[in-house]
Design a protein around this motif. Structure first.
Motif, PDB file in Angstrom:
ATOM      1  N   THR A 153      -8.604 -38.675  15.828  1.00  0.00           N
ATOM      2  CA  THR A 153      -9.837 -38.600  15.057  1.00  0.00           C
ATOM      3  C   THR A 153     -10.839 -37.766  15.846  1.00  0.00           C
ATOM      4  O   THR A 153     -10.542 -37.305  16.941  1.00  0.00           O
ATOM      5  N   TRP A 178     -15.277 -35.780  12.171  1.00  0.00           N
ATOM      6  CA  TRP A 178     -14.742 -36.479  10.997  1.00  0.00           C
ATOM      7  C   TRP A 178     -15.541 -37.772  10.748  1.00  0.00           C
ATOM      8  O   TRP A 178     -16.001 -38.030   9.637  1.00  0.00           O
ATOM      9  N   ARG A 183     -17.994 -38.263   7.486  1.00  0.00           N
ATOM     10  CA  ARG A 183     -17.523 -39.150   6.417  1.00  0.00           C
ATOM     11  C   ARG A 183     -18.267 -40.473   6.354  1.00  0.00           C
ATOM     12  O   ARG A 183     -18.254 -41.143   5.322  1.00  0.00           O
ATOM     13  N   THR A 184     -18.878 -40.893   7.497  1.00  0.00           N
ATOM     14  CA  THR A 184     -19.456 -42.254   7.511  1.00  0.00           C
ATOM     15  C   THR A 184     -20.902 -42.323   8.010  1.00  0.00           C
ATOM     16  O   THR A 184     -21.594 -43.295   7.740  1.00  0.00           O
ATOM     17  N   CYS A 214     -19.323 -59.101   4.104  1.00  0.00           N
ATOM     18  CA  CYS A 214     -20.528 -58.277   4.212  1.00  0.00           C
ATOM     19  C   CYS A 214     -21.644 -58.726   3.266  1.00  0.00           C
ATOM     20  O   CYS A 214     -22.783 -58.298   3.402  1.00  0.00           O
ATOM     21  N   ARG A 241      -6.677 -45.658  12.495  1.00  0.00           N
ATOM     22  CA  ARG A 241      -7.911 -44.850  12.461  1.00  0.00           C
ATOM     23  C   ARG A 241      -8.652 -44.958  11.127  1.00  0.00           C
ATOM     24  O   ARG A 241      -9.820 -44.589  11.039  1.00  0.00           O
ATOM     25  N   LEU A 301      -9.754 -55.353   0.349  1.00  0.00           N
ATOM     26  CA  LEU A 301     -10.334 -55.515   1.692  1.00  0.00           C
ATOM     27  C   LEU A 301     -10.084 -56.950   2.140  1.00  0.00           C
ATOM     28  O   LEU A 301     -10.659 -57.885   1.581  1.00  0.00           O
ATOM     29  N   GLY A 313     -10.036 -47.919   1.477  1.00  0.00           N
ATOM     30  CA  GLY A 313     -11.386 -47.363   1.622  1.00  0.00           C
ATOM     31  C   GLY A 313     -11.906 -46.704   0.361  1.00  0.00           C
ATOM     32  O   GLY A 313     -13.057 -46.916  -0.032  1.00  0.00           O
ATOM     33  N   LYS A 314     -11.059 -45.948  -0.305  1.00  0.00           N
ATOM     34  CA  LYS A 314     -11.501 -45.220  -1.493  1.00  0.00           C
ATOM     35  C   LYS A 314     -11.934 -46.184  -2.603  1.00  0.00           C
ATOM     36  O   LYS A 314     -12.953 -45.976  -3.259  1.00  0.00           O
ATOM     37  N   VAL A 332     -12.878 -49.361  -2.264  1.00  0.00           N
ATOM     38  CA  VAL A 332     -14.083 -50.111  -1.886  1.00  0.00           C
ATOM     39  C   VAL A 332     -15.314 -49.211  -2.030  1.00  0.00           C
ATOM     40  O   VAL A 332     -16.385 -49.658  -2.469  1.00  0.00           O
ATOM     41  N   HIS A 371     -26.309 -53.063   2.742  1.00  0.00           N
ATOM     42  CA  HIS A 371     -25.306 -53.303   3.782  1.00  0.00           C
ATOM     43  C   HIS A 371     -24.882 -51.952   4.364  1.00  0.00           C
ATOM     44  O   HIS A 371     -24.566 -51.017   3.625  1.00  0.00           O
ATOM     45  N   ALA A 373     -22.537 -49.841   5.417  1.00  0.00           N
ATOM     46  CA  ALA A 373     -21.083 -49.617   5.427  1.00  0.00           C
ATOM     47  C   ALA A 373     -20.743 -48.153   5.628  1.00  0.00           C
ATOM     48  O   ALA A 373     -19.752 -47.825   6.290  1.00  0.00           O
ATOM     49  N   ASN A 374     -21.547 -47.278   5.041  1.00  0.00           N
ATOM     50  CA  ASN A 374     -21.263 -45.846   5.090  1.00  0.00           C
ATOM     51  C   ASN A 374     -22.539 -45.125   4.641  1.00  0.00           C
ATOM     52  O   ASN A 374     -23.099 -45.459   3.593  1.00  0.00           O
ATOM     53  N   ARG A 394     -22.915 -42.347   3.346  1.00  0.00           N
ATOM     54  CA  ARG A 394     -22.754 -41.708   2.030  1.00  0.00           C
ATOM     55  C   ARG A 394     -22.951 -42.723   0.902  1.00  0.00           C
ATOM     56  O   ARG A 394     -23.448 -42.386  -0.166  1.00  0.00           O
ATOM     57  N   ILE A 395     -22.558 -43.982   1.159  1.00  0.00           N
ATOM     58  CA  ILE A 395     -22.789 -45.022   0.141  1.00  0.00           C
ATOM     59  C   ILE A 395     -24.301 -45.263   0.006  1.00  0.00           C
ATOM     60  O   ILE A 395     -24.830 -45.339  -1.110  1.00  0.00           O
ATOM     61  N   ASN A 450     -20.400 -50.529  10.925  1.00  0.00           N
ATOM     62  CA  ASN A 450     -20.471 -51.615   9.939  1.00  0.00           C
ATOM     63  C   ASN A 450     -20.320 -52.948  10.674  1.00  0.00           C
ATOM     64  O   ASN A 450     -19.237 -53.265  11.171  1.00  0.00           O
TER      65      ASN A 450
HETATM   66  O1  UT7 Z   1     -18.043 -53.484   4.597  1.00  0.00           O
HETATM   67  C1  UT7 Z   1     -17.129 -53.340   3.571  1.00  0.00           C
HETATM   68  C2  UT7 Z   1     -17.387 -52.166   2.807  1.00  0.00           C
HETATM   69  N1  UT7 Z   1     -16.566 -51.066   3.242  1.00  0.00           N
HETATM   70  C3  UT7 Z   1     -16.831 -49.876   2.791  1.00  0.00           C
HETATM   71  O2  UT7 Z   1     -17.768 -49.713   2.070  1.00  0.00           O
HETATM   72  C4  UT7 Z   1     -15.919 -48.724   3.125  1.00  0.00           C
HETATM   73  C5  UT7 Z   1     -15.856 -47.789   1.944  1.00  0.00           C
HETATM   74  N2  UT7 Z   1     -15.008 -46.624   2.167  1.00  0.00           N
HETATM   75  C6  UT7 Z   1     -15.369 -45.616   2.981  1.00  0.00           C
HETATM   76  O3  UT7 Z   1     -16.391 -45.672   3.624  1.00  0.00           O
HETATM   77  C7  UT7 Z   1     -14.494 -44.401   3.039  1.00  0.00           C
HETATM   78  O4  UT7 Z   1     -13.502 -44.488   2.030  1.00  0.00           O
HETATM   79  C8  UT7 Z   1     -13.819 -44.187   4.414  1.00  0.00           C
HETATM   80  C9  UT7 Z   1     -14.849 -43.771   5.439  1.00  0.00           C
HETATM   81  C10 UT7 Z   1     -13.111 -45.449   4.872  1.00  0.00           C
HETATM   82  C11 UT7 Z   1     -12.776 -43.072   4.302  1.00  0.00           C
HETATM   83  O5  UT7 Z   1     -13.417 -41.870   3.856  1.00  0.00           O
HETATM   84  P1  UT7 Z   1     -12.734 -40.986   2.722  1.00  0.00           P
HETATM   85  O6  UT7 Z   1     -13.604 -39.826   2.504  1.00  0.00           O
HETATM   86  O7  UT7 Z   1     -12.467 -41.898   1.551  1.00  0.00           O
HETATM   87  O8  UT7 Z   1     -11.400 -40.500   3.423  1.00  0.00           O
HETATM   88  P2  UT7 Z   1      -9.889 -40.686   2.932  1.00  0.00           P
HETATM   89  O9  UT7 Z   1      -9.463 -42.096   3.076  1.00  0.00           O
HETATM   90  O10 UT7 Z   1      -9.752 -40.035   1.594  1.00  0.00           O
HETATM   91  O11 UT7 Z   1      -9.121 -39.792   3.980  1.00  0.00           O
HETATM   92  C12 UT7 Z   1      -9.216 -38.360   3.959  1.00  0.00           C
HETATM   93  C13 UT7 Z   1      -8.313 -37.813   5.036  1.00  0.00           C
HETATM   94  C14 UT7 Z   1      -6.907 -38.368   4.983  1.00  0.00           C
HETATM   95  O12 UT7 Z   1      -6.021 -37.325   5.360  1.00  0.00           O
HETATM   96  P3  UT7 Z   1      -5.219 -36.502   4.232  1.00  0.00           P
HETATM   97  O13 UT7 Z   1      -4.414 -37.522   3.461  1.00  0.00           O
HETATM   98  O14 UT7 Z   1      -6.255 -35.843   3.389  1.00  0.00           O
HETATM   99  O15 UT7 Z   1      -4.394 -35.564   5.038  1.00  0.00           O
HETATM  100  C15 UT7 Z   1      -6.884 -39.422   6.057  1.00  0.00           C
HETATM  101  O16 UT7 Z   1      -5.600 -39.628   6.594  1.00  0.00           O
HETATM  102  O17 UT7 Z   1      -8.829 -38.166   6.320  1.00  0.00           O
HETATM  103  C16 UT7 Z   1      -7.802 -38.809   7.078  1.00  0.00           C
HETATM  104  N3  UT7 Z   1      -8.437 -39.802   7.936  1.00  0.00           N
HETATM  105  C17 UT7 Z   1      -8.957 -39.501   9.140  1.00  0.00           C
HETATM  106  N4  UT7 Z   1      -9.027 -38.359   9.835  1.00  0.00           N
HETATM  107  C18 UT7 Z   1      -9.632 -38.382  11.034  1.00  0.00           C
HETATM  108  C19 UT7 Z   1      -8.648 -41.111   7.673  1.00  0.00           C
HETATM  109  N5  UT7 Z   1      -9.292 -41.686   8.712  1.00  0.00           N
HETATM  110  C20 UT7 Z   1      -9.491 -40.703   9.625  1.00  0.00           C
HETATM  111  C21 UT7 Z   1     -10.105 -40.677  10.883  1.00  0.00           C
HETATM  112  N6  UT7 Z   1     -10.168 -39.509  11.548  1.00  0.00           N
HETATM  113  N7  UT7 Z   1     -10.673 -41.772  11.448  1.00  0.00           N
END
Ligand code: UT7
Length: 339
Positions: free
Chosen positions: A34, A38, A42-43, A117, A156, A194, A227-228, A230, A262, A264-265, A267-268, A292
């Motif tokens: 990671t 990234w 993203r967060t 949360c 990750r 989750l 993640g997507k 949630v 809360h 969490a992100n 972007r949220i 978070n």
């Molecule tokens: O408290 C409870 C509430 N929780 C939340 O609200 C969490 C809500 N979800 C999120 O915040 C986001 O979905 C995440 C931050 C968890 C993930 O972000 P995303 O933009 O949805 O990323 P993704 O899961 O679509 O992953 C995109 C790419 C993937 O690679 P490919 O398939 O495009 O090749 C992942 O494998 O990013 C990759 N990836 C990472 N790369 C580098 C996933 N985690 C990581 C990482 N570092 N840590």
């Protein structure tokens, strides 16, 4: 003469605590595939604080609670009730009694609320019921979680998100009411999105057929999250929930002084604010420092907003929690600096 009506809940004071150990994104990049780029993009998270081996969730909760007591000029003995919102209790039977003992709050009843949360928001609502019904006068509401102990540090997609912490607020019965409205929701059909599942193992080596159902070495699996899903859930349900709370008291989003979601992100936070047409300057955010922290995220941000003087007399604060369960809920607060 009519007696003074005293059924309002006033946020008397707050406190917060996070551990000293800081793990930034670059450090995580040394053990995971990671990068700071990234994670930040993203967060919004830059670093998170992690419990030391000698510390426990009770240490964090005690520090946060003592701050709230000091700021409110109360002694632990003044507390009637402690509500401890946590999903990472260090005792499956609950941690609230340990906190009660640690504080010396000998008169206080104490119990846990497990709602991830959303825990702190739900705990505030529960405390408000006791105050409105004239059962208790001084209630300590704590949100604390130590998810660093429950994530898989080789995954990750989840471990980069979470940090440890505790936040506390004292709700006091008062003639002026700060808690204008609330609403709370649950969708158990999506619980799998989750979760920290319990895994039951059975001892099949005893050699007695009648005893093969005796559990052996049962344990919890690491945190799992889609993640997507949630993310989609949060940005669709939270604006709706806040709007419902606003409508209940004839307010609209222009009346909100601070939006406290809360953490969490980032972007949220921004998407929810944009859906509610709330400018980003009104969005309270500290996610870059802590990640978070689950049930602790709202009370930590609330404490920081009070400590820095952001929240002033008669400000309207929209608070929303969301997460595992799935659960979500909002509270509308109009804070009064004095009676
Ligand atoms: O408290 C409870 C509430 N929780 C939340 O609200 C969490 C809500 N979800 C999120 O915040 C986001 O979905 C995440 C931050 C968890 C993930 O972000 P995303 O933009 O949805 O990323 P993704 O899961 O679509 O992953 C995109 C790419 C993937 O690679 P490919 O398939 O495009 O090749 C992942 O494998 O990013 C990759 N990836 C990472 N790369 C580098 C996933 N985690 C990581 C990482 N570092 N840590």
């Amino acid at each position: 003469m009519t007696p003074l009506k005293m059924d309002g809940s006033h946020i008397l004071s707050t406190g917060s605590a996070v551990p000293d150990i800081c793990i930034d994104n670059d450090l995580l990049g040394t053990i995971l595939e990671t990068s700071d780029d990234w994670i930040s993009t993203r967060t919004g998270i830059k670093e998170r604080k992690i419990l030391a081996q000698h510390q426990s969730i009770i240490d964090l909760a005690t520090t946060a609670s003592k701050q709230a007591l000091d700021k409110g000029f109360l002694e632990a003995e003044d507390l009637d009730l402690i509500i401890f919102a946590t999903s990472t209790s260090n005792d499956l039977f609950g941690s609230a009694s340990q906190l009660q003992y640690s504080l010396g709050a000998v008169r206080a009843a104490a119990f846990d609320i497990t709602a991830a949360c959303s825990g702190f928001v739900i705990a505030l609502m529960v405390a408000h019921q006791f105050i409105q019904n004239n059962v208790y006068k001084n209630i300590l509401v704590v949100g604390a979680d130590t998810l660093s102990q429950w994530v898989d540090w080789s995954d990750r997609t989840t471990c980069i998100l979470f940090g440890d912490g505790a936040g506390a607020a004292i709700l006091q019965q008062n003639k002026t009411n700060d808690l204008l409205s609330f609403e709370i929701n649950t969708d158990g059909s999506e619980a799998k999105q989750l979760c920290i599942n319990h895994k039951r193992n059975f001892n099949n080596t005893i050699g007695n057929d009648q005893l093969t159902n005796l559990p052996s070495n049962s344990h919890y699996q690491p945190l799992q999250m889609n993640g997507k899903e949630v993310y989609k859930f949060a940005v669709s349900k939270v604006p709706d929930s806040i709007n419902k709370c606003l409508q209940k008291v004839d307010l609209n989003s222009d009346d909100i002084t601070w939006l406290l979601l809360h953490q969490a992100n980032q972007r949220i936070l921004e998407t929810v604010a944009s859906k509610l047409k709330i400018p980003t300057e009104k969005v309270l955010s500290n996610i870059q420092f802590y990640g978070n922290t689950s049930a602790a995220s709202i009370p930590i941000a609330l404490d920081e907003a009070f400590s820095t003087g952001y929240i002033c007399h008669k400000d309207t604060i929209a608070i929303a929690g969301f997460g595992a369960g799935l659960t979500w809920g909002s509270i509308m607060i109009k804070w009064h600096a004095f009676e």
